[in-house]
Design a protein around this motif. Sequence first.
Motif, PDB file in Angstrom:
ATOM      1  N   GLY A 191       0.796  -1.223   0.000  1.00  0.00           N
ATOM      2  CA  GLY A 191       0.000   0.000   0.000  1.00  0.00           C
ATOM      3  C   GLY A 191       0.829   1.273   0.000  1.00  0.00           C
ATOM      4  O   GLY A 191       0.381   2.333   0.438  1.00  0.00           O
ATOM      5  N   LYS A 192       2.030   1.191  -0.576  1.00  0.00           N
ATOM      6  CA  LYS A 192       2.955   2.333  -0.538  1.00  0.00           C
ATOM      7  C   LYS A 192       2.451   3.516  -1.370  1.00  0.00           C
ATOM      8  O   LYS A 192       2.475   4.661  -0.893  1.00  0.00           O
ATOM      9  N   SER A 193       2.020   3.251  -2.583  1.00  0.00           N
ATOM     10  CA  SER A 193       1.556   4.345  -3.438  1.00  0.00           C
ATOM     11  C   SER A 193       0.334   5.032  -2.832  1.00  0.00           C
ATOM     12  O   SER A 193       0.234   6.268  -2.836  1.00  0.00           O
ATOM     13  N   SER A 194      -0.573   4.248  -2.286  1.00  0.00           N
ATOM     14  CA  SER A 194      -1.758   4.834  -1.653  1.00  0.00           C
ATOM     15  C   SER A 194      -1.371   5.699  -0.468  1.00  0.00           C
ATOM     16  O   SER A 194      -1.952   6.769  -0.235  1.00  0.00           O
ATOM     17  N   LEU A 195      -0.385   5.256   0.299  1.00  0.00           N
ATOM     18  CA  LEU A 195       0.076   6.028   1.448  1.00  0.00           C
ATOM     19  C   LEU A 195       0.696   7.347   1.002  1.00  0.00           C
ATOM     20  O   LEU A 195       0.415   8.406   1.579  1.00  0.00           O
ATOM     21  N   ILE A 196       1.523   7.305  -0.030  1.00  0.00           N
ATOM     22  CA  ILE A 196       2.157   8.521  -0.530  1.00  0.00           C
ATOM     23  C   ILE A 196       1.100   9.510  -1.018  1.00  0.00           C
ATOM     24  O   ILE A 196       1.161  10.708  -0.731  1.00  0.00           O
ATOM     25  N   ARG A 229      -2.609  14.172  -2.856  1.00  0.00           N
ATOM     26  CA  ARG A 229      -2.649  14.145  -4.325  1.00  0.00           C
ATOM     27  C   ARG A 229      -3.024  12.728  -4.747  1.00  0.00           C
ATOM     28  O   ARG A 229      -2.165  11.830  -4.731  1.00  0.00           O
ATOM     29  N   PRO A 230      -4.286  12.475  -5.095  1.00  0.00           N
ATOM     30  CA  PRO A 230      -4.763  11.104  -5.321  1.00  0.00           C
ATOM     31  C   PRO A 230      -4.024  10.333  -6.405  1.00  0.00           C
ATOM     32  O   PRO A 230      -4.050   9.108  -6.411  1.00  0.00           O
ATOM     33  N   SER A 231      -3.376  11.030  -7.339  1.00  0.00           N
ATOM     34  CA  SER A 231      -2.710  10.322  -8.440  1.00  0.00           C
ATOM     35  C   SER A 231      -1.228  10.655  -8.533  1.00  0.00           C
ATOM     36  O   SER A 231      -0.620  10.453  -9.589  1.00  0.00           O
ATOM     37  N   LEU A 232      -0.643  11.157  -7.457  1.00  0.00           N
ATOM     38  CA  LEU A 232       0.779  11.516  -7.508  1.00  0.00           C
ATOM     39  C   LEU A 232       1.635  10.282  -7.757  1.00  0.00           C
ATOM     40  O   LEU A 232       2.436  10.221  -8.686  1.00  0.00           O
ATOM     41  N   ALA A 233       1.461   9.271  -6.911  1.00  0.00           N
ATOM     42  CA  ALA A 233       2.142   7.981  -7.114  1.00  0.00           C
ATOM     43  C   ALA A 233       1.138   7.033  -7.743  1.00  0.00           C
ATOM     44  O   ALA A 233       0.000   6.927  -7.283  1.00  0.00           O
ATOM     45  N   LYS A 234       1.536   6.367  -8.790  1.00  0.00           N
ATOM     46  CA  LYS A 234       0.616   5.483  -9.500  1.00  0.00           C
ATOM     47  C   LYS A 234       0.324   4.241  -8.664  1.00  0.00           C
ATOM     48  O   LYS A 234       1.231   3.533  -8.236  1.00  0.00           O
ATOM     49  N   VAL A 235      -0.976   3.993  -8.450  1.00  0.00           N
ATOM     50  CA  VAL A 235      -1.410   2.810  -7.727  1.00  0.00           C
ATOM     51  C   VAL A 235      -1.696   1.724  -8.752  1.00  0.00           C
ATOM     52  O   VAL A 235      -2.554   1.872  -9.609  1.00  0.00           O
ATOM     53  N   SER A 236      -0.958   0.632  -8.669  1.00  0.00           N
ATOM     54  CA  SER A 236      -1.074  -0.436  -9.661  1.00  0.00           C
ATOM     55  C   SER A 236      -1.749  -1.660  -9.073  1.00  0.00           C
ATOM     56  O   SER A 236      -1.577  -1.989  -7.899  1.00  0.00           O
ATOM     57  N   GLY A 237      -2.537  -2.340  -9.924  1.00  0.00           N
ATOM     58  CA  GLY A 237      -3.115  -3.615  -9.510  1.00  0.00           C
ATOM     59  C   GLY A 237      -2.112  -4.745  -9.628  1.00  0.00           C
ATOM     60  O   GLY A 237      -2.379  -5.873  -9.243  1.00  0.00           O
ATOM     61  N   THR A 238      -0.933  -4.434 -10.164  1.00  0.00           N
ATOM     62  CA  THR A 238       0.112  -5.443 -10.330  1.00  0.00           C
ATOM     63  C   THR A 238       1.225  -5.183  -9.332  1.00  0.00           C
ATOM     64  O   THR A 238       1.999  -4.240  -9.496  1.00  0.00           O
ATOM     65  N   PRO A 239       1.307  -5.977  -8.265  1.00  0.00           N
ATOM     66  CA  PRO A 239       2.357  -5.755  -7.274  1.00  0.00           C
ATOM     67  C   PRO A 239       3.743  -5.841  -7.909  1.00  0.00           C
ATOM     68  O   PRO A 239       3.976  -6.615  -8.832  1.00  0.00           O
ATOM     69  N   GLY A 240       4.637  -5.008  -7.411  1.00  0.00           N
ATOM     70  CA  GLY A 240       6.016  -5.054  -7.900  1.00  0.00           C
ATOM     71  C   GLY A 240       6.252  -4.228  -9.141  1.00  0.00           C
ATOM     72  O   GLY A 240       7.298  -4.327  -9.764  1.00  0.00           O
ATOM     73  N   LYS A 241       5.292  -3.383  -9.511  1.00  0.00           N
ATOM     74  CA  LYS A 241       5.438  -2.627 -10.747  1.00  0.00           C
ATOM     75  C   LYS A 241       6.441  -1.474 -10.618  1.00  0.00           C
ATOM     76  O   LYS A 241       7.086  -1.098 -11.585  1.00  0.00           O
ATOM     77  N   THR A 242       6.541  -0.890  -9.420  1.00  0.00           N
ATOM     78  CA  THR A 242       7.507   0.189  -9.221  1.00  0.00           C
ATOM     79  C   THR A 242       8.911  -0.397  -9.234  1.00  0.00           C
ATOM     80  O   THR A 242       9.289  -1.127  -8.326  1.00  0.00           O
ATOM     81  N   ARG A 243       9.680  -0.082 -10.259  1.00  0.00           N
ATOM     82  CA  ARG A 243      11.023  -0.645 -10.386  1.00  0.00           C
ATOM     83  C   ARG A 243      12.093   0.437 -10.452  1.00  0.00           C
ATOM     84  O   ARG A 243      13.243   0.143 -10.748  1.00  0.00           O
ATOM     85  N   LEU A 244      11.688   1.669 -10.187  1.00  0.00           N
ATOM     86  CA  LEU A 244      12.616   2.780 -10.243  1.00  0.00           C
ATOM     87  C   LEU A 244      12.566   3.541  -8.926  1.00  0.00           C
ATOM     88  O   LEU A 244      11.645   3.376  -8.131  1.00  0.00           O
ATOM     89  N   ILE A 245      13.558   4.384  -8.703  1.00  0.00           N
ATOM     90  CA  ILE A 245      13.536   5.306  -7.577  1.00  0.00           C
ATOM     91  C   ILE A 245      12.827   6.567  -8.052  1.00  0.00           C
ATOM     92  O   ILE A 245      13.268   7.219  -8.998  1.00  0.00           O
TER      93      ILE A 245
END
Length: 203
Positions: free
Chosen positions: A35-40, A46-62
């Motif tokens: 739930g990291k993106s939702s927390l951010i 900002r509801p869409s600042l960090a992209k919330v994905s239905g696919t875990p592990g999608k964030t692969r960058l800093i």
Amino acid sequence: MKINSAVFERSSQKVSQIPSGGLPEFAFIGRSNVGKSSLINMLTCRPSLAKVSGTPGKTRLINHFLINDSWYLVDLPGYGYARVSKADRKGFSQLITGYIRNSPSLVFLFVLVDSRHEPQKIDLEFIEFLGENGIPFGIVFTKADKLGPAKVKTNVEAYGRKLLETWEELPPIFVTSSEKKQGREEILGYIEDCLADMRQEGQ
């Protein structure tokens, strides 16, 4: 702390690519699907600042987000997601550990864990790594709205007892719910206090 501005600045696939302006960095990390993106998004309102994905592990960058033109909120890749390849997992590990060990501006690392689960081996191992490297960190228990307050309290206390088997004292602990905005003031207040301490030390 009031968030007046929150702007995505940069995604980096190497530590050498992260911003070099020297602004303080407060990073967030956890197992995939914690739930990291939702927390951010909740912290910044900002509801869409960090992209919330239905696919875990999608964030692969800093990912660096500039907050109030004065500090960075850093979204780190999730760890421990089994469905990515071993080569990818190794790459994530190198990217994560490289940033944590080498970013000169990292002030504090928020480690997210799911409040619904018992202490997970991979989380405990990551926390141990932080201790071995002297990284200031706190634990953020997410998804507290999925449980009753008594159960959340029980789970948090159980986690604390587990940590105290090897730690002399507990790190800062935050209990959050992105749905109910629980824990927002506590986390932002902690960041604000850190920034104030840094300003005082710099005088």
